[in-house]
Design a protein around this motif. Structure first.
Motif, PDB file in Angstrom:
ATOM      1  N   ARG A  86       0.878  -1.195  -0.041  1.00 38.63           N
ATOM      2  CA  ARG A  86      -0.047  -0.031   0.028  1.00 38.63           C
ATOM      3  C   ARG A  86       0.804   1.191  -0.080  1.00 38.63           C
ATOM      4  N   CYS A  87       0.279   2.499  -0.413  1.00 35.46           N
ATOM      5  CA  CYS A  87       1.097   3.486   0.011  1.00 35.46           C
ATOM      6  C   CYS A  87       1.155   4.094   1.270  1.00 35.46           C
ATOM      7  N   SER A  88       2.172   4.655   1.584  1.00 38.87           N
ATOM      8  CA  SER A  88       2.271   5.351   3.284  1.00 38.87           C
ATOM      9  C   SER A  88       1.734   6.592   3.115  1.00 38.87           C
ATOM     10  N   LYS A  89       1.297   7.061   1.921  1.00 38.20           N
ATOM     11  CA  LYS A  89       0.839   8.620   2.013  1.00 38.20           C
ATOM     12  C   LYS A  89      -0.633   8.470   1.811  1.00 38.20           C
ATOM     13  N   CYS A  90      -1.183   8.014   1.059  1.00 37.51           N
ATOM     14  CA  CYS A  90      -2.636   8.109   0.537  1.00 37.51           C
ATOM     15  C   CYS A  90      -3.452   6.651   0.409  1.00 37.51           C
ATOM     16  N   GLU A  91      -4.412   6.717   0.263  1.00 36.50           N
ATOM     17  CA  GLU A  91      -5.412   5.500   0.365  1.00 36.50           C
ATOM     18  C   GLU A  91      -5.552   4.646  -0.725  1.00 36.50           C
ATOM     19  N   LEU A 135       6.290   3.118  -8.631  1.00 32.92           N
ATOM     20  CA  LEU A 135       5.693   3.991  -9.680  1.00 32.92           C
ATOM     21  C   LEU A 135       4.752   4.934  -9.073  1.00 32.92           C
ATOM     22  N   HIS A 136       3.835   4.514  -8.246  1.00 29.73           N
ATOM     23  CA  HIS A 136       2.855   5.115  -7.732  1.00 29.73           C
ATOM     24  C   HIS A 136       3.587   6.351  -6.729  1.00 29.73           C
ATOM     25  N   SER A 137       4.694   6.183  -5.923  1.00 29.45           N
ATOM     26  CA  SER A 137       5.206   7.074  -5.027  1.00 29.45           C
ATOM     27  C   SER A 137       5.670   8.219  -5.838  1.00 29.45           C
ATOM     28  N   SER A 160       3.893  10.021  -8.139  1.00 26.92           N
ATOM     29  CA  SER A 160       2.776  11.144  -8.052  1.00 26.92           C
ATOM     30  C   SER A 160       2.701  11.924  -6.595  1.00 26.92           C
ATOM     31  N   HIS A 161       3.648  11.639  -5.757  1.00 27.08           N
ATOM     32  CA  HIS A 161       3.823  12.455  -4.391  1.00 27.08           C
ATOM     33  C   HIS A 161       4.673  13.374  -4.692  1.00 27.08           C
ATOM     34  N   TYR A 162       5.774  13.450  -5.391  1.00 23.05           N
ATOM     35  CA  TYR A 162       7.000  14.151  -5.629  1.00 23.05           C
ATOM     36  C   TYR A 162       6.453  15.504  -5.448  1.00 23.05           C
TER      37      TYR A 162
HETATM   38 ZN   LIG Z   1      -0.043   7.504  -2.547  1.00 26.98          ZN
END
Ligand SMILES: [Zn+2]
Length: 631
Positions: free
Chosen positions: A83-88, A291-293, A295-297
Motif C-alpha cells: 500500500r502507499c504510506s501517504k494515501c489511500e 511508480l505510484h510514489s 505521484s507524490h513528488y
Molecule cells: Zn500515495
C-alpha cells in the motif's frame, strides 16, 4: 546528528509469526517514542536555541520529515506493504495516474485510541481502517506532525534503484541484451559519463550511482532501434524519455513552480505511453508502489524543498560512519557506551576542525559567511584552467596532420592570423590576406587537456569538466592508449577577447551562437614569434587556441519523438570544416550519442565512433548545462 540506536532484534523467542511481526513493530514505535518524546512539549512551548550565526532564538522543534526506504516508511506510518504510506490508493490501483486522498492522521488516531479497550475490537477497527494494529504509534502526541505528509520522496530507492532499474530491465527485454551492450561499447567517451565497456546487462549488482550513470546514456542505447514485431518504436522512446526527464528534474538542486510542473508533465507523459510495455509483452500490470510514489513528488517538493534534502543516500552513508565504523572501533563488549563515546569525540574533533578551516579561510573577518542565493535551476559557470606548461613543447605541422588529424592546420592558422590582423575585412579580402600570410614557424606547443573549474560557490580546485585532446600514446609498459579528441560546445559571445566578433561570423547558425565542435589541437602561438605574426602592438592573440572541426548548426527544434537535437559533421568541398578559435570560447564538453541507425556497423567502438559515425544526437542528460540547453 545521531541521537540514538534502535535495536534490530528479530524477537525469535515469540513463536507465532503474526505476533512476532507485531511485537517488532511495537518495539520500534516504543524506541522512537523514547527518542523523540522530549521534542513533544518543546514543540508546543518552544525552547531557546542558538543558531549557527550566534543568535539565540525561541525554537519549536517538530517532526517534519521521515527519511527512509519503503519498508521503513510502512513501519513508521503503520501502513501495510503493497500500500502507499501517504494515501489511500487501493492495492490494485498503484499503476494509475490519479490522485487519491491522503491518509487522515486524526481519523487514524481515533482508531489507535481503541488500543486500551477490547483487543478484538481494536484489531477489527485497524483492519477496517487499513492500518496495522500498533499500540500507540510514536507520532501520536507529537505536535504539528502529520506523519503521512512527512513521508518524502526517496530518489535512491524509488527512482534510481526503483523505476530506472525497472525501465532498464524492460528495455533489455524488448531490444535484447546483445543490441544494448553493443551500443554501450560504441559510445564516445566524455568526462561526465561512465563507459560500460562490457555492457550493462552483464553486471551482477548495479548501485544507485551506476543507475544514475546508466540513465545518462539509456536513451542513446535504444533510440532508432527497431522494436520486434514491426511495432512503432515511438511509444517506447517517449515513455523512456519521459521517465528519464522525470528522474533528472526530480534531482534538481533548486526548483521553480515551472520546473515542478514540468516534472509532473513528464510523469503524465510516461503514463500516457506506458501501455506499449503491455503490447510488447514486457509487463502485465503496473501495480508498483515505486511508480505510484512518483505521484507524490510534486507536493513533497513544494512542501519540504528539493529532494536532495531528504535523500536516503545520505542516511545510508551515515549508517556506515555512525554505526559500522563506530562498532569496529570498540572491543565488541559493552559496545554501546564505547560507540557513543567514540562518536562524541569524533564529532568534537570535526566541529573544531571545521572551525579552524573557517578561521583560516576568512582570516580575521569574523562575519558569518554570506548565503548563496537560491534561484531558478541553473548550471555552474565554468572557468578554463590550463596547466602551466604545455604537454609537448613543439609538435610539427606534419605531426599535427598525421597524429592529431588536423589536416588543414596551416590554412586555418593563416586564416585566423588574417582575421586578427584585418578586423572588419570582407570574407573575400580575408581569403586573399590568408593566402599571403607567411607563418614563420614549423610547429607549436600543444596541450593535451582543457580543465574546467566551477566559478562561484564551489572550491576553485574542483575539476567539473575536462576535454581531452591527444593522439595515440603508449603507457610506461608499452600498452597503447587510444587517441581521444573530445567534442565541445563553442559559444560565440563567450570570453572577452576582441576576437569574439569574428568568431560570431563563423558561428552563423540560429542557435544563440552555439555550435558543436570536435577539438583536435590545443596550442599556443610560439611566444617569440608573436611580434612577427602580429605586427601591430594592439593586436595580441588569445593565450590558448584550439583547432576544431565543426558540426552542422544546431537545429532550431529537436526531434519530436525523443526531443534530442541532431548534428552531423560539417563538410565543405569534401573536407571537414575546420577553424581555429580561442579556447576561452569553449563552454564545456558535450557528449554525442551516435545515430546508429537500425543496423549498427560492427566495427564501431568507443575509440573510433566519432571518426566513423557521421551524425549524432546531443546527449541532454550529462549535466545541468546540457539539460537546460539541449533538454
Ligand atoms: Zn500515495
Amino acid at each position: 546528528m545521531l541521537i540514538g540506536y534502535i535495536p534490530i532484534s528479530k524477537l525469535t523467542g515469540i513463536s507465532s509469526e503474526a505476533a512476532r511481526t507485531r511485537a517488532v513493530a511495537n518495539l520500534f514505535h516504543t524506541c522512537m517514542r523514547t527518542a523523540l518524546g522530549p521534542i513533544g512539549p518543546s514543540g508546543e512551548t518552544g525552547v531557546d536555541m542558538m543558531s549557527g550565526d550566534g543568535v539565540w532564538r525561541r525554537c519549536h522543534p517538530i517532526l517534519a520529515i521521515f527519511v527512509g526506504d519503503y519498508p521503513e516508511q510502512a513501519l513508521v506510518t503503520c501502513t501495510y506493504g503493497g500500500r502507499c504510506s501517504k494515501c489511500e490508493v487501493g492495492p490494485d490501483e498503484l499503476g494509475e495516474y490519479q490522485s487519491f486522498p491522503l491518509w487522515m492522521q486524526s481519523k487514524v488516531l481515533d482508531t489507535y485510541r481503541l488500543a486500551d479497550g477490547d483487543v478484538h475490537m481494536f484489531h477489527q477497527a485497524c483492519r477496517e481502517a487499513g492500518m496495522k494494529p500498533i499500540y500507540r504509534p510514536f507520532w501520536e502526541k507529537l505536535p504539528l506532525t502529520d506523519i503521512f505528509r512527512s513521508i518524502t520522496p526517496d530518489i535512491l530507492h524509488q527512482l534510481l534503484q526503483g523505476m530506472v532499474k525497472h525501465l532498464v530491465s524492460w528495455l533489455i527485454h524488448i531490444f535484447g541484451a546483445a543490441a544494448i551492450n553493443a551500443r554501450c561499447r560504441a559510445l564516445p567517451p566524455n568526462h561526465k559519463i561512465l563507459l560500460f565497456m562490457k555492457g550493462i546487462t552483464t553486471l551482477s549488482y548495479i548501485s544507485g550511482h551506476e543507475h544514475k550513470k546508466i540513465s545518462i546514456i539509456l536513451l542513446g542505447l535504444i533510440v532508432d532501434q527497431p522494436v520486434p514485431g514491426g511495432l512503432d518504436s515511438s511509444r517506447v522512446v517517449r515513455a523512456t524519455r519521459a521517465l528519464l526527464d522525470f528522474a533528472f528534474l526530480a534531482q534538481y538542486k533548486s526548483h521553480t513552480s515551472e520546473s515542478i510542473s514540468k516534472m509532473q508533465d513528464h510523469l503524465i507523459e510516461f503514463h500516457e505511453n506506458k501501455a506499449i510495455f503491455f503490447d510488447l509483452g514486457v509487463r502485465t500490470q503496473f501495480n508498483l508502489p515505486k511508480l505510484h510514489s512518483l505521484s507524490h513528488y510534486k507536493s513533497s517538493i513544494s512542501l519540504f524543498g528539493t529532494a536532495d534534502n531528504y535523500n536516503t543516500e545520505q542516511s545510508e552513508r551515515l549508517h556506515i560512519d555512525l554505526t559500522k565504523d563506530a562498532y569496529r572501533a570498540t572491543n565488541h563488549k559493552e559496545e554501546y557506551s564505547q560507540m557513543t563515546t567514540w562518536l562524541e569525540r569524533r564529532e568534537k574533533v570535526q566541529y573544531f576542525s571545521a572551525f579552524v578551516d573557517w578561521r583560516q579561510q576568512r582570516g580575521h573577518d569574523l562575519r558569518p559567511p554570506t548565503r548563496i542565493a537560491i534561484g531558478p535551476p541553473r548550471a555552474y559557470t565554468l572557468t578554463v584552467k590550463m596547466t602551466q606548461k604545455p604537454s609537448k613543447k613543439k609538435v610539427t605541422f606534419d605531426s599535427l596532420a598525421n597524429d592529431f588529424g588536423a589536416l588543414a592546420f596551416q590554412d586555418a592558422l593563416a586564416e585566423f592570423i588574417a582575421q586578427l590582423n584585418y578586423p572588419g575585412a570582407s570574407r573575400g579580402a580575408l581569403r586573399n590576406h590568408a593566402h599571403n600570410t607567411h607563418i614563420p614557424f614549423s610547429g607549436v606547443p600543444v596541450y593535451h587537456k582543457i580543465k574546467f573549474t566551477a566559478r562561484g560557490d564551489l572550491k576553485d580546485t574542483e575539476i567539473m569538466d575536462s576535454v581531452q585532446v591527444r593522439p595515440e600514446q603508449k603507457d610506461s609498459r608499452g600498452r597503447i592508449i587510444p587517441a581521444r579528441f573530445d567534442t565541445v560546445v563553442v559559444q560565440g559571445d563567450k570570453g572577452n577577447s576582441h576576437f569574439v566578433k569574428q568568431l560570431n561570423v563563423l558561428l552563423t547558425d540560429n542557435y544563440s551562437g552555439r555550435r558543436i565542435a570536435q577539438v583536435r589541437v590545443v596550442f599556443q602561438i610560439p611566444n617569440n614569434k608573436i611580434d612577427q605574426v602580429f605586427p601591430s602592438p594592439d593586436t595580441r592573440p588569445p593565450l590558448y587556441l584550439a583547432y576544431v572541426e565543426w558540426f552542422t548548426p544546431i537545429p532550431a527544434r529537436p526531434d519530436p519523438k525523443h526531443r534530442m537535437y541532431k548534428v552531423s559533421r560539417s563538410i565543405q568541398n569534401g573536407q571537414r570544416n575546420a577553424a581555429i578559435i580561442p579556447v576561452e570560447s569553449i563552454v564545456c564538453s558535450v557528449h554525442l550519442l551516435p545515430r546508429f541507425g537500425p543496423a549498427r556497423p560492427q566495427e564501431w567502438n568507443t575509440f573510433t565512433v566519432l571518426e566513423e559515425c557521421h551524425s549524432f544526437y546531443i546527449n541532454p542528460f550529462t549535466d545541468m548545462y546540457s539539460y537546460l540547453t539541449f533538454g
